[in-house]
Design a protein around this motif. Structure first.
Motif, PDB file in Angstrom:
ATOM      1  N   LEU A  16       3.697   7.040 -15.785  1.00  0.00           N
ATOM      2  CA  LEU A  16       4.681   8.102 -15.601  1.00  0.00           C
ATOM      3  C   LEU A  16       6.084   7.502 -15.575  1.00  0.00           C
ATOM      4  O   LEU A  16       6.355   6.578 -14.814  1.00  0.00           O
ATOM      5  CB  LEU A  16       4.377   8.784 -14.264  1.00  0.00           C
ATOM      6  N   ASN A  64       0.787  -1.240   0.000  1.00  0.00           N
ATOM      7  CA  ASN A  64       0.000   0.000   0.000  1.00  0.00           C
ATOM      8  C   ASN A  64       0.822   1.294   0.000  1.00  0.00           C
ATOM      9  O   ASN A  64       0.272   2.365   0.190  1.00  0.00           O
ATOM     10  CB  ASN A  64      -1.003   0.001   1.151  1.00  0.00           C
ATOM     11  N   VAL A  65       2.137   1.207  -0.208  1.00  0.00           N
ATOM     12  CA  VAL A  65       2.895   2.450  -0.413  1.00  0.00           C
ATOM     13  C   VAL A  65       3.446   2.539  -1.829  1.00  0.00           C
ATOM     14  O   VAL A  65       4.193   3.461  -2.162  1.00  0.00           O
ATOM     15  CB  VAL A  65       4.069   2.603   0.588  1.00  0.00           C
ATOM     16  N   ARG A  66       3.080   1.585  -2.684  1.00  0.00           N
ATOM     17  CA  ARG A  66       3.564   1.629  -4.066  1.00  0.00           C
ATOM     18  C   ARG A  66       2.656   2.528  -4.910  1.00  0.00           C
ATOM     19  O   ARG A  66       1.434   2.534  -4.717  1.00  0.00           O
ATOM     20  CB  ARG A  66       3.595   0.222  -4.683  1.00  0.00           C
ATOM     21  N   PRO A  67       3.251   3.273  -5.846  1.00  0.00           N
ATOM     22  CA  PRO A  67       2.436   4.152  -6.691  1.00  0.00           C
ATOM     23  C   PRO A  67       1.314   3.406  -7.418  1.00  0.00           C
ATOM     24  O   PRO A  67       0.223   3.948  -7.604  1.00  0.00           O
ATOM     25  CB  PRO A  67       3.454   4.718  -7.688  1.00  0.00           C
ATOM     26  N   LYS A 118      -6.290   2.123  -6.401  1.00  0.00           N
ATOM     27  CA  LYS A 118      -7.339   2.458  -5.437  1.00  0.00           C
ATOM     28  C   LYS A 118      -8.124   3.693  -5.888  1.00  0.00           C
ATOM     29  O   LYS A 118      -9.355   3.725  -5.846  1.00  0.00           O
ATOM     30  CB  LYS A 118      -6.689   2.703  -4.075  1.00  0.00           C
ATOM     31  N   TYR A 119      -7.382   4.695  -6.357  1.00  0.00           N
ATOM     32  CA  TYR A 119      -8.015   5.947  -6.782  1.00  0.00           C
ATOM     33  C   TYR A 119      -8.975   5.695  -7.945  1.00  0.00           C
ATOM     34  O   TYR A 119     -10.125   6.159  -7.943  1.00  0.00           O
ATOM     35  CB  TYR A 119      -6.930   6.937  -7.187  1.00  0.00           C
ATOM     36  N   GLN A 137     -12.057   3.815  -6.938  1.00  0.00           N
ATOM     37  CA  GLN A 137     -13.012   4.674  -6.233  1.00  0.00           C
ATOM     38  C   GLN A 137     -13.727   5.632  -7.175  1.00  0.00           C
ATOM     39  O   GLN A 137     -14.781   6.168  -6.827  1.00  0.00           O
ATOM     40  CB  GLN A 137     -12.288   5.481  -5.142  1.00  0.00           C
ATOM     41  N   LYS A 158      -4.178   8.576 -12.641  1.00  0.00           N
ATOM     42  CA  LYS A 158      -4.676   9.217 -11.418  1.00  0.00           C
ATOM     43  C   LYS A 158      -4.396  10.717 -11.468  1.00  0.00           C
ATOM     44  O   LYS A 158      -5.267  11.538 -11.188  1.00  0.00           O
ATOM     45  CB  LYS A 158      -4.001   8.599 -10.185  1.00  0.00           C
ATOM     46  N   ILE A 159      -3.166  11.061 -11.848  1.00  0.00           N
ATOM     47  CA  ILE A 159      -2.813  12.482 -11.905  1.00  0.00           C
ATOM     48  C   ILE A 159      -3.634  13.183 -12.983  1.00  0.00           C
ATOM     49  O   ILE A 159      -4.140  14.292 -12.775  1.00  0.00           O
ATOM     50  CB  ILE A 159      -1.297  12.651 -12.159  1.00  0.00           C
ATOM     51  N   MET A 215      -3.927  20.210  -4.045  1.00  0.00           N
ATOM     52  CA  MET A 215      -2.540  20.042  -3.607  1.00  0.00           C
ATOM     53  C   MET A 215      -1.631  21.114  -4.199  1.00  0.00           C
ATOM     54  O   MET A 215      -0.420  20.959  -4.203  1.00  0.00           O
ATOM     55  CB  MET A 215      -2.018  18.662  -4.034  1.00  0.00           C
ATOM     56  N   TYR A 275      -0.414   0.914  -6.339  1.00  0.00           N
ATOM     57  CA  TYR A 275      -1.514   0.713  -5.392  1.00  0.00           C
ATOM     58  C   TYR A 275      -2.344   1.999  -5.279  1.00  0.00           C
ATOM     59  O   TYR A 275      -3.579   1.974  -5.303  1.00  0.00           O
ATOM     60  CB  TYR A 275      -0.953   0.300  -4.024  1.00  0.00           C
ATOM     61  N   PHE A 276      -1.636   3.137  -5.174  1.00  0.00           N
ATOM     62  CA  PHE A 276      -2.322   4.436  -5.077  1.00  0.00           C
ATOM     63  C   PHE A 276      -3.259   4.633  -6.272  1.00  0.00           C
ATOM     64  O   PHE A 276      -4.418   5.019  -6.134  1.00  0.00           O
ATOM     65  CB  PHE A 276      -1.304   5.588  -5.118  1.00  0.00           C
TER      66      PHE A 276
END
Lengths: 426, 194
Positions: free
Chosen positions: B109, B30-33, B39-40, B43, B134-135, B147, B35-36
């Motif tokens: 990226l 859960n700290v790998r890009p 999840k995003y 959702q 995601k970005i 941000m 995973y981010f």
């Protein structure tokens, strides 16, 4: 269909600011709140773990401040920005991401006196060493590079004499050394110079000056150009190494070309704490909407005043890059063709005492330690902003005893010239 | 197709039209890009499928890992490749064997393989390289502006109130915003030298 690219004045009014989704308010609301509710436990965990975009606590981010951040990022051509409490706070937060005890920064000798103090004393106490170089002699930057060098720091238009820095030449030194170039763009504002176009990797501002522009609110900002590869040599562990504060996330790997701005936010601002008040952010945002109009007027007035002083019998020299014979005039035509800014110095034949007298005789110019106000300002650096430097350092930084610094406002130029004329005769 | 700078409308149409996304190289850590991003996007309502032969038997947000694209039991609209540039080509070749073909190949990226892109485009697929969905989603919906990120969009239209699990306002027309040409050039130089 290709997206149309908006101009500078359009960005100054619109960038970052869309109608408020909740109320439809068109002006940017002041979100005067410390904290923001979470949707549920998972949302909270996602925000704290940097997995989701969103608001937690105003020390880390605030929706009013975010509009300011996006606007300045857009005006500078950067990927992201972080607003903080002052220009000094911006410098502290930037260097905290880059330097470890024993590391070095090369800084231009011609800097705002407060920055010279901050680098010389406060940062030295952190074990961050500064090597001074002369922006008029590019080789002095090359000679100062050592294996401990982590960044180069310059001002685009340098305090106090309004000299113009050859940003591209110093950017080339930084690239060769493999370190980022940080440019303080406070005195130019992006209306006159966009340092990122000339090779800057990070831009900092005191928003207190021309961007806010009205002398009513302190603020600072850090703009990430998105140009530097922080992971290349493992020289910047705050960005390239797993961060224990965030369960092992690597900031650059996760945030790509706006990683530096994120590091400043989640490692710098979060832990050092110099957050900008949302009210100040609102005031500064309002100021930025008229930046192009004000900045041109500042420059036009300053040129007229500099021309007047250059022929005045009580004046021995005027340092204003906008004057044709000035030593920085060629650099000005390259970097800031719209104008030389509004901050410059001149020297009085009568020396230190004449400087003190002039300041006390002026009726419209305000004697205070700020620049970039709508009002015209005057200060005698040798007895104030640069008083903590020794005599040799005063001369080197452009603040010799006979020197007076002006910050020209947006009043009618005829009134400013008349005020200076009567004060010089008195 | 200019892969150095994409028009917002190109990215917007991809993110608006794809429904299912297979993420090759998805990580359960859960700290790998990846995973981010997984999840995003889940959702935001995308049908996400994690592809990683090292994690078969596990699940990511309730979605079981599959070993390869061929193991997916339904048509996929987009393949998001979370691998280094040197591992792109085999994934694209595998994707081009699927029936029906996916519509979009997206390289994360930092990842770019122009030869693989050409191959996919020749088969009629759209390609995005060196971007994060995601970005890009956050940017075009202005969510990323929270941000302090330069979304490079301007709009005088009111956005819907963002809530978890709903699509944000990708459909708003927006005017181009501030540019990040210096960063784009740096990214191009980096991919050319590696």
């Amino acid at each position: 269909m290709t997206d149309r690219l908006p101009g500078f004045s359009t960005l100054a009014v619109h960038a970052g600011a869309q109608p408020d989704p909740t109320t439809g308010a068109r002006a940017t609301p002041i979100y005067q709140t410390t904290s923001f509710v979470f949707n549920d436990a998972d949302h909270a965990a996602s925000l704290f773990g940097l997995q989701a975009f969103g608001n937690i606590y105003t020390r880390i981010g605030n929706p009013t401040n975010a509009v300011l951040e996006e606007r300045v990022a857009a005006l500078e051509g950067g990927t992201a920005a972080l607003a903080v409490a002052s220009g000094h706070a911006a410098q502290l937060v930037v260097l905290q991401q880059l330097l470890r005890p024993g590391d070095e920064i090369i800084a231009a000798r011609k800097l705002y006196g407060g920055s010279i103090n901050q680098f010389t004393h406060a940062f030295k106490a952190f074990g961050w060493n500064v090597a001074w170089a002369d922006p008029d002699e590019i080789e002095s930057f090359e000679r100062a590079v050592t294996p401990h060098t982590k960044a180069i720091f310059i001002e685009s238009i340098a305090n106090p004499a309004g000299s113009i820095t050859d940003i591209e030449a110093i950017a080339a030194v930084a690239r060769k050394a493999g370190v980022p170039l940080i440019v303080d763009n406070t005195l130019a504002s992006p209306y006159l110079i966009k340092p990122i176009d000339h090779g800057a990797d990070i831009v900092v501002h005191s928003l207190t000056k021309f961007l806010g522009g009205h002398g009513n609110s302190l603020g600072g900002i850090i703009v990430d150009a998105g140009t530097f590869d922080w992971s290349k040599d493992n020289k910047y562990p705050m960005l390239s190494e797993p961060r224990p504060e965030y369960h092992g996330i690597r900031i650059q790997e996760t945030f790509g070309n706006f990683a530096f701005a994120i590091a400043c936010r989640v490692l710098g601002l979060r832990d050092l704490g110099p957050a900008l008040s949302p009210f100040n952010a609102f005031m500064i945002l309002t100021g930025i909407e008229t930046l192009p109009l004000r900045m041109q007027k500042h420059c036009d007035n300053a040129k007229a005043v500099a021309e007047f002083l250059s022929t005045h019998p009580a004046v021995s020299a005027v340092n204003y890059a906008g004057l044709p014979g000035d030593k920085y005039n060629a650099l000005l035509r390259k970097y800031a063709p719209k104008g030389a800014g509004a901050v410059f110095t001149f020297s009085l034949k009568g020396g230190y005492d004449a400087g003190v007298n002039l300041v006390s005789n002026l009726k419209l110019f305000s004697h205070l330690a700020n620049v970039g106000d709508t009002r015209s300002l005057v200060i005698h650096p040798a007895s104030t902003t640069h008083s903590q430097l020794d005599d040799a350092a005063k001369v080197k930084s452009g603040a010799a005893p006979e020197v007076v610094r002006l910050s020209i406002g947006i009043e009618d130029k005829e009134d400013l010239i008349a005020d200076l004329d009567q004060a010089l005769r008195a | 197709m200019n892969h150095d700078a994409y028009d917002d409308n190109y990215i917007r149409s991809i993110l608006n039209n794809v429904k299912s996304i297979a993420m090759v190289g998805a990580s359960p850590v859960n700290v790998r890009p990846s995973y981010f991003a997984f999840k995003y996007l889940a959702q935001r309502g995308y049908d996400m499928i994690p592809v990683n032969p090292g994690h078969v038997g596990k699940a990511l947000m309730g979605k079981p890992f599959v070993a390869s694209l061929a193991d997916i039991d339904r048509p996929i609209d987009m393949i998001d490749i979370f691998r280094n540039s040197s591992h792109i080509m085999p994934v694209v070749e595998e994707a081009l064997k699927l029936s029906p073909l996916p519509k979009v190949i997206w390289m994360q990226l930092g990842a770019r393989d122009d030869a693989a892109a050409e191959k996919a485009e020749a088969a009629g697929l759209k390609v995005v390289m060196n971007r994060c969905p995601k970005i890009e989603y956050g940017r075009l919906s202005s969510e990323i502006s929270w941000m302090g990120v330069n979304s490079r969009t301007l709009s005088s239209k009111r956005a819907p109130i963002p809530t978890q699990g709903m699509r944000l306002s990708l459909n708003r027309t927006s005017f181009g915003g501030g540019q990040t040409a210096a960063s784009d050039r740096a990214a191009k130089n980096k991919t050319e030298t590696t």
